[in-house]
Design a protein around this motif. Structure first.
Motif, PDB file in Angstrom:
ATOM      1  N   LEU A   1       0.815  -1.215   0.000  1.00 16.60           N
ATOM      2  CA  LEU A   1       0.000   0.000   0.000  1.00 16.60           C
ATOM      3  C   LEU A   1       0.846   1.262   0.000  1.00 16.60           C
ATOM      4  O   LEU A   1       0.493   2.252  -0.631  1.00 16.60           O
ATOM      5  CB  LEU A   1      -0.939   0.013   1.207  1.00 16.60           C
ATOM      6  N   ASP A   2       1.978   1.228   0.705  1.00 19.62           N
ATOM      7  CA  ASP A   2       2.840   2.407   0.766  1.00 19.62           C
ATOM      8  C   ASP A   2       3.414   2.769  -0.598  1.00 19.62           C
ATOM      9  O   ASP A   2       3.846   3.898  -0.805  1.00 19.62           O
ATOM     10  CB  ASP A   2       3.993   2.171   1.750  1.00 19.62           C
ATOM     11  N   ASN A   3       3.411   1.823  -1.525  1.00 15.09           N
ATOM     12  CA  ASN A   3       3.991   2.065  -2.845  1.00 15.09           C
ATOM     13  C   ASN A   3       2.944   2.305  -3.931  1.00 15.09           C
ATOM     14  O   ASN A   3       3.300   2.534  -5.084  1.00 15.09           O
ATOM     15  CB  ASN A   3       4.868   0.882  -3.255  1.00 15.09           C
ATOM     16  N   LEU A   4       1.666   2.262  -3.581  1.00 11.08           N
ATOM     17  CA  LEU A   4       0.615   2.468  -4.581  1.00 11.08           C
ATOM     18  C   LEU A   4       0.476   3.944  -4.926  1.00 11.08           C
ATOM     19  O   LEU A   4       0.525   4.802  -4.051  1.00 11.08           O
ATOM     20  CB  LEU A   4      -0.739   1.957  -4.074  1.00 11.08           C
ATOM     21  N   GLU A   5       0.258   4.222  -6.213  1.00 14.81           N
ATOM     22  CA  GLU A   5       0.010   5.588  -6.649  1.00 14.81           C
ATOM     23  C   GLU A   5      -1.393   5.726  -7.242  1.00 14.81           C
ATOM     24  O   GLU A   5      -1.702   6.700  -7.899  1.00 14.81           O
ATOM     25  CB  GLU A   5       1.064   5.999  -7.681  1.00 14.81           C
ATOM     26  N   PHE A   6      -2.253   4.782  -6.976  1.00  8.94           N
ATOM     27  CA  PHE A   6      -3.623   4.804  -7.470  1.00  8.94           C
ATOM     28  C   PHE A   6      -4.411   5.870  -6.727  1.00  8.94           C
ATOM     29  O   PHE A   6      -4.342   5.981  -5.505  1.00  8.94           O
ATOM     30  CB  PHE A   6      -4.256   3.419  -7.273  1.00  8.94           C
ATOM     31  N   GLU A   7      -5.174   6.691  -7.490  1.00  3.97           N
ATOM     32  CA  GLU A   7      -5.904   7.813  -6.900  1.00  3.97           C
ATOM     33  C   GLU A   7      -7.239   7.394  -6.287  1.00  3.97           C
ATOM     34  O   GLU A   7      -7.826   8.125  -5.500  1.00  3.97           O
ATOM     35  CB  GLU A   7      -6.158   8.881  -7.975  1.00  3.97           C
TER      36      GLU A   7
END
Length: 195
Positions: free
Chosen positions: A2-8
């Motif tokens: 989750l810390d690496n997700l860039e999904f808006e």
């Protein structure tokens, strides 16, 4: 991961409710109860354009949820991360195999105190029982019509299975990782597919 997700949009994490049960209660659960819990948790909060993702056994439940959801919601995509694609299984693993897998989870840093008030041995017995209950299912085969499906796999064994499930499916073999590392140490190999 989750810390690496860039999904808006929204990411939904659905925990396995069986961790909150006593071991005798776990023994009285089954795959239908598990699916109904997941479905009830997400059906009313999912918004058009969100992503459904499942990891490991969560792939199966994600497929089933998408099949039901896409009848009245627009799903951006379904991401399946290294899990089963078949809708029937009755192979309960040996206790030693279950213990090996559970020990790998603890090695990844899962905190036993967060899994319940049981003593260590009782907790291990409960986790083995959860593992065993989760290995048996018999669902009607699901078909995803409109939602794009991306299957991120650590082996090529299931490459041909995706086309039986999704009209718009893409199989992606992630080299050089394994089932547990794909969502921990090697996350940069998979988070780009959430964009």
């Amino acid at each position: 991961m989750l810390d690496n997700l860039e999904f808006e949009g929204n990411v939904y994490l659905i925990d396995d409710f069986k961790y909150d049960l006593k071991i005798d209660e776990v023994k009285n659960t089954d795959y239908n109860m598990t699916f109904e819990k997941y479905w009830d948790a997400i059906k009313d909060i999912f918004q058009d354009g969100d992503i459904i993702a499942g990891y490991s056994l969560g792939c199966l439940y994600s497929i089933l949820i998408v099949e039901k959801l896409e009848k009245y919601r627009k799903i951006d995509k379904c991401i399946l991360i290294d899990g089963p694609l078949d809708f029937y299984n009755d192979e309960v693993p040996e206790r030693e195999d279950a213990l090996n897998f559970i020990n790998q989870l603890f090695d990844l840093g899962i905190d036993a105190d967060e899994l319940g008030p049981e003593g260590h041995d009782e907790l291990i017995d409960k986790m083995v029982e959860i593992f065993n209950v989760n290995m048996v299912w018999d669902f009607p085969a699901a078909k995803i019509n409109d939602t794009p499906v991306i299957y991120l796999a650590t082996s090529q064994d299931l490459e041909g299975e995706l086309e039986n499930i999704a009209k718009n499916g893409e199989f992606i073999f992630i080299k050089g990782t394994d089932h547990l590392s794909i969502i921990s140490g090697d996350v940069k190999k998979i988070v780009k597919y959430f964009k």
